[in-house]
Design an enzyme around this catalytic site. Sequence first.
Site, PDB file in Angstrom:
ATOM      1  N   PRO A  52      13.148  -5.848   8.412  1.00  0.00           N
ATOM      2  CA  PRO A  52      13.769  -6.134   7.113  1.00  0.00           C
ATOM      3  C   PRO A  52      14.909  -5.164   6.818  1.00  0.00           C
ATOM      4  O   PRO A  52      14.910  -4.006   7.253  1.00  0.00           O
ATOM      5  CB  PRO A  52      12.626  -5.915   6.116  1.00  0.00           C
ATOM      6  CG  PRO A  52      11.370  -5.886   6.926  1.00  0.00           C
ATOM      7  CD  PRO A  52      11.780  -5.356   8.259  1.00  0.00           C
ATOM      8  N   TYR A  60      11.408   8.445  10.152  1.00  0.00           N
ATOM      9  CA  TYR A  60      11.191   7.012   9.878  1.00  0.00           C
ATOM     10  C   TYR A  60      11.935   6.145  10.884  1.00  0.00           C
ATOM     11  O   TYR A  60      11.385   5.180  11.436  1.00  0.00           O
ATOM     12  CB  TYR A  60      11.655   6.703   8.457  1.00  0.00           C
ATOM     13  CG  TYR A  60      11.415   5.292   7.990  1.00  0.00           C
ATOM     14  CD1 TYR A  60      10.141   4.873   7.606  1.00  0.00           C
ATOM     15  CD2 TYR A  60      12.465   4.387   7.894  1.00  0.00           C
ATOM     16  CE1 TYR A  60       9.927   3.584   7.149  1.00  0.00           C
ATOM     17  CE2 TYR A  60      12.260   3.096   7.439  1.00  0.00           C
ATOM     18  CZ  TYR A  60      10.992   2.698   7.066  1.00  0.00           C
ATOM     19  OH  TYR A  60      10.783   1.411   6.616  1.00  0.00           O
ATOM     20  N   GLY A 109       3.231   1.387   6.287  1.00  0.00           N
ATOM     21  CA  GLY A 109       4.251   2.376   6.580  1.00  0.00           C
ATOM     22  C   GLY A 109       4.507   3.291   5.402  1.00  0.00           C
ATOM     23  O   GLY A 109       4.264   2.921   4.250  1.00  0.00           O
TER      24      GLY A 109
END
Length: 240
Positions: A177, A147, A84
């Site tokens: 996370p 994002y 990512g």
Amino acid sequence: MARIALVTGGVRGIGAATCKALKSAGYTVVANYSANTAAADRFRNETGISTYKWDVADFDACQRGVDTVTKEVGPIDILVNNAGITRDSTLHKMTKEQWRAVIDVDLSGCFNMCHAVIEGMRERRFGRIISVSSINGMAGQFGQTNYAAAKAGIIGFTKSLALEGAGRNITANVVAPGYTDTDMVAAVPADVLKQIVASVPVGRLGRPDEVARGIVFLASDDAGFITGVTLSINGGKYLA
């Protein structure tokens, strides 16, 4: 024979911690990377884990990469979609290129890799797919419409894939996370980072190995009845 796990973006941060944790758990591990050859060389020398270079945003490159790993190492049983990037900007200033880059790597990369491994998993009637989303894909974040959209998209993608794979013993899950001590978070300005840490109920950043342990569990036989789930590892910052 040890099951084979492929981790994208696997030579740094959460990806590197995941590779190490999977290897410690007895899996044969392969790490993908796209650009940082020096980091990949260091990682391979330190861990003995094989590394393969391709861009997950490139559909054809993903298929070629999976074909190469299958030929040289064996069929992929476990896929961890960790690769990512960020290109932060408020929407009114965001360029088409900033939007496209993040969607291509973070979301389309997930599709590209799953597409490359899914047929083999279906034939063997086994698979574990774990994709790394983010707290910001669940809660949103100022300056991260690209994002957050990509990371939220991973969750919807995974729920659908879980339904498609369930009858063939293929599970698909997400780990989301919170703010974790990685290079990406280290790039945040110090004053902003201090505010972030203060907002986390446990009072600190997460550690990559803590996220990795969640991924290893979802890859295990013990998690065979868990699919379509998002596991939040965020220190209590966002509860959903």
